[in-house]
Design an enzyme around this catalytic site. Structure first.
Site, PDB file in Angstrom:
ATOM      1  N   CYS A 124       0.867  -1.179   0.000  1.00 45.04           N
ATOM      2  CA  CYS A 124       0.000   0.000   0.000  1.00 45.04           C
ATOM      3  C   CYS A 124       0.901   1.225   0.000  1.00 45.04           C
ATOM      4  CB  CYS A 124      -0.911   0.008   1.225  1.00 45.04           C
ATOM      5  SG  CYS A 124      -2.225   1.261   1.137  1.00 45.04           S
ATOM      6  N   CYS A 126       0.076   4.123   1.898  1.00 44.31           N
ATOM      7  CA  CYS A 126      -0.252   5.090   2.953  1.00 44.31           C
ATOM      8  C   CYS A 126       0.870   5.355   3.957  1.00 44.31           C
ATOM      9  CB  CYS A 126      -1.541   4.702   3.664  1.00 44.31           C
ATOM     10  SG  CYS A 126      -1.510   3.093   4.437  1.00 44.31           S
ATOM     11  N   CYS A 134      -3.683   6.229   0.452  1.00 44.36           N
ATOM     12  CA  CYS A 134      -3.324   4.917  -0.095  1.00 44.36           C
ATOM     13  C   CYS A 134      -3.014   4.949  -1.583  1.00 44.36           C
ATOM     14  CB  CYS A 134      -4.459   3.928   0.161  1.00 44.36           C
ATOM     15  SG  CYS A 134      -4.893   3.805   1.892  1.00 44.36           S
ATOM     16  N   LYS A 211     -12.179  -4.900   2.661  1.00 44.23           N
ATOM     17  CA  LYS A 211     -11.594  -4.074   3.714  1.00 44.23           C
ATOM     18  C   LYS A 211     -12.490  -2.867   3.947  1.00 44.23           C
ATOM     19  CE  LYS A 211      -7.440  -1.451   4.840  1.00 44.23           C
ATOM     20  NZ  LYS A 211      -6.025  -1.234   4.527  1.00 44.23           N
ATOM     21  N   ARG A 233     -10.598   7.491   4.368  1.00 46.17           N
ATOM     22  CA  ARG A 233     -10.379   6.486   3.332  1.00 46.17           C
ATOM     23  C   ARG A 233     -11.695   5.990   2.719  1.00 46.17           C
ATOM     24  NH1 ARG A 233      -5.206   6.623   4.619  1.00 46.17           N
ATOM     25  NH2 ARG A 233      -4.146   5.306   6.154  1.00 46.17           N
ATOM     26  N   GLU A 249     -16.738  -7.350  -4.142  1.00 45.63           N
ATOM     27  CA  GLU A 249     -15.300  -7.083  -4.042  1.00 45.63           C
ATOM     28  C   GLU A 249     -14.503  -8.382  -4.134  1.00 45.63           C
ATOM     29  OE1 GLU A 249     -13.263  -4.684  -4.013  1.00 45.63           O
ATOM     30  OE2 GLU A 249     -14.356  -2.864  -3.574  1.00 45.63           O
ATOM     31  N   LYS A 264     -11.402  -7.736   6.599  1.00 47.28           N
ATOM     32  CA  LYS A 264     -10.773  -6.880   7.604  1.00 47.28           C
ATOM     33  C   LYS A 264     -11.677  -5.715   7.941  1.00 47.28           C
ATOM     34  CE  LYS A 264      -6.924  -3.758   7.999  1.00 47.28           C
ATOM     35  NZ  LYS A 264      -5.923  -3.032   7.306  1.00 47.28           N
ATOM     36  N   SER A 291      -5.784  -3.745  14.845  1.00 44.35           N
ATOM     37  CA  SER A 291      -5.181  -3.092  16.001  1.00 44.35           C
ATOM     38  C   SER A 291      -6.195  -2.700  17.068  1.00 44.35           C
ATOM     39  CB  SER A 291      -4.398  -1.861  15.538  1.00 44.35           C
ATOM     40  OG  SER A 291      -5.231  -0.979  14.814  1.00 44.35           O
ATOM     41  N   TYR A 330      -2.252  -9.596  16.400  1.00 46.99           N
ATOM     42  CA  TYR A 330      -1.196  -9.149  17.309  1.00 46.99           C
ATOM     43  C   TYR A 330      -1.132 -10.038  18.542  1.00 46.99           C
ATOM     44  CZ  TYR A 330      -1.766  -5.213  14.184  1.00 46.99           C
ATOM     45  OH  TYR A 330      -1.851  -4.459  13.052  1.00 46.99           O
TER      46      TYR A 330
HETATM   47  C1  PBG Z   1      -2.849  -0.085   5.082  1.00 53.82           C
HETATM   48  C2  PBG Z   1      -3.207  -0.892   6.265  1.00 53.82           C
HETATM   49  C3  PBG Z   1      -3.911  -0.493   7.399  1.00 53.82           C
HETATM   50  C4  PBG Z   1      -3.990  -1.607   8.240  1.00 53.82           C
HETATM   51  C5  PBG Z   1      -3.320  -2.641   7.607  1.00 53.82           C
HETATM   52  N1  PBG Z   1      -2.861  -2.182   6.375  1.00 53.82           N
HETATM   53  C6  PBG Z   1      -4.425   0.847   7.790  1.00 53.82           C
HETATM   54  C7  PBG Z   1      -5.497   1.484   7.030  1.00 53.82           C
HETATM   55  O1  PBG Z   1      -6.070   0.935   6.099  1.00 53.82           O
HETATM   56  O2  PBG Z   1      -5.769   2.629   7.357  1.00 53.82           O
HETATM   57  C8  PBG Z   1      -4.665  -1.657   9.576  1.00 53.82           C
HETATM   58  C9  PBG Z   1      -4.306  -2.822  10.437  1.00 53.82           C
HETATM   59  C10 PBG Z   1      -4.690  -2.679  11.862  1.00 53.82           C
HETATM   60  O3  PBG Z   1      -5.453  -1.788  12.274  1.00 53.82           O
HETATM   61  O4  PBG Z   1      -4.226  -3.515  12.642  1.00 53.82           O
HETATM   62  N2  PBG Z   1      -1.498  -0.162   4.771  1.00 53.82           N
END
Ligand code: PBG
Length: 341
Positions: A124, A126, A134, A211, A233, A249, A264, A291, A330
């Site tokens: 990506c 970003c 992105c 996503k 986004r 998708e 995700k 996260s 994680y």
């Molecule tokens: C984009 C990306 C993101 C995450 C994984 N790849 C951030 C986003 O889309 O803003 C988020 C993963 C997470 O929150 O653990 N490179």
């Protein structure tokens, strides 16, 4: 459903009365083989910097990765996914495909130390662009400027060329699997064509196919230092209100050549995991336990409000029960330890 006799003939508790019987009838088994562990990598030497919003997770410098990779592999975790924090940011994110970029260094360090550990890379823009978006932005001074589109709009097709370069660069450094996460239309096809043209026809694509534009990425954006400087986004990530669109998708990415799919986040989207699993039974399905999902449990556990081990294993089991084959999490190292007893 077959007709079951009512109570007292039917007594479901018969199969719950002791651990042995419960183990025999358990439908979902979580193992360390299900996990993919995310790692954040930054420049420097001897860096292991804890991420304040993600207790127990760190930004690592490449020299610290061999030891960390060994400890991950020793726990039986088969794969890691890498996120890079570059030295500098610019409109395109040039370090993203630089041979000595942070991710390229990290891949080499891990593969050299633990060749059998599968290295997946997030593809990506970003974390690398100065604006934190992105893709390339529609700006009057850019060579891709399109006057009919709003200023600052994330441009789709010009971004695809960059994504192709990034994927090839990761493969050249030794990545085993690339995982495009930017939700650009056509990203899987563009990356497939670029990889094949560079003799990387054997490198699989794990597509972040489904996503969502989720607030659960909050802590990650601190960890990866990739928050958008303005806007959000929502012009490329999916609306959390939609589920039929998820299947669209996924279908597009399958047609473009994705080898594996991802949904995700995971926990607020278990219904999407289930629908994707049922609609595409032939492809491995990953779910990203993101996260914010991690930080919630961690924060509650630190306050003594929940039993961390139990809520984590319950959460991961639920994600697998919903239909995920693989879980990016994680919690992977802790969970692998707990599963080993
Ligand atoms: C984009 C990306 C993101 C995450 C994984 N790849 C951030 C986003 O889309 O803003 C988020 C993963 C997470 O929150 O653990 N490179």
């Amino acid at each position: 459903m077959s007709q079951l006799p009512p109570f007292p003939l039917s007594r479901p508790r018969r199969l719950r009365q002791n651990p042995g019987i419960r183990a025999m009838v358990r439908e979902t088994t979580l193992t360390c083989n299900d996990f993919i562990y995310p790692l954040f990598v930054r420049h420097g030497k001897g860096v292991q910097a804890e991420i304040p919003s993600m207790p127990g997770q760190y930004q690592w410098s490449a020299d610290k990765l061999p030891a960390e990779a060994k400890s991950i592999a020793k726990l039986g975790i088969p794969a890691v996914i890498l996120f890079g924090i570059p030295a500098g940011k610019d409109p395109v994110g040039l370090e993203n495909f630089a041979p000595d970029g942070i991710i390229q260094q990290a891949i080499r360090a891990i593969k050299q130390a633990v060749p059998e550990l599968v290295v997946i890379t997030d593809v990506c823009l970003c974390e690398y662009t100065e604006h934190g978006h992105c893709g390339l932005l529609n700006l009057p001074d850019s060579p891709h400027y399109q006057p009919h589109l709003p200023e600052g709009f994330v441009l789709n097709d010009p971004t695809l060329d960059v994504l192709g370069k990034v994927a090839v660069s990761h493969a050249e450094a030794g990545a085993d699997i690339v995982a495009p996460s930017g939700m650009m239309d056509g990203m899987v096809q563009a990356i497939r064509i670029a990889l094949d043209a560079a003799s990387f026809g054997h490198i699989p694509i794990l597509s972040y196919a489904v996503k969502y534009a989720s607030a659960f990425y909050g802590p990650f954006r601190e960890a990866a230092e990739g928050a958008p400087k303005f806007g959000d986004r929502s012009s490329h990530q999916m609306d959390p209100a939609n589920s039929r669109e998820a299947l669209r998708e996924a279908a597009i990415d399958v047609a473009e050549g994705a080898d594996m799919l991802m949904v995700k986040p995971a926990l607020p989207y278990l219904d999407i995991i289930r629908q994707t699993r049922d609609a595409f039974p032939e492809l491995p399905l990953a779910a990203y336990n993101v996260s914010g999902e991690y930080s919630m449990l961690k924060a509650a556990a630190q306050r003594g409000w929940m039993d961390e081990r139990r809520v984590v294993l319950e959460t991961l089991t639920a994600i697998k029960r919903a239909g995920a084959d693989l879980i990016i999490t994680y919690h992977a190292k802790d969970a692998a330890r707990w599963l080993a007893g």
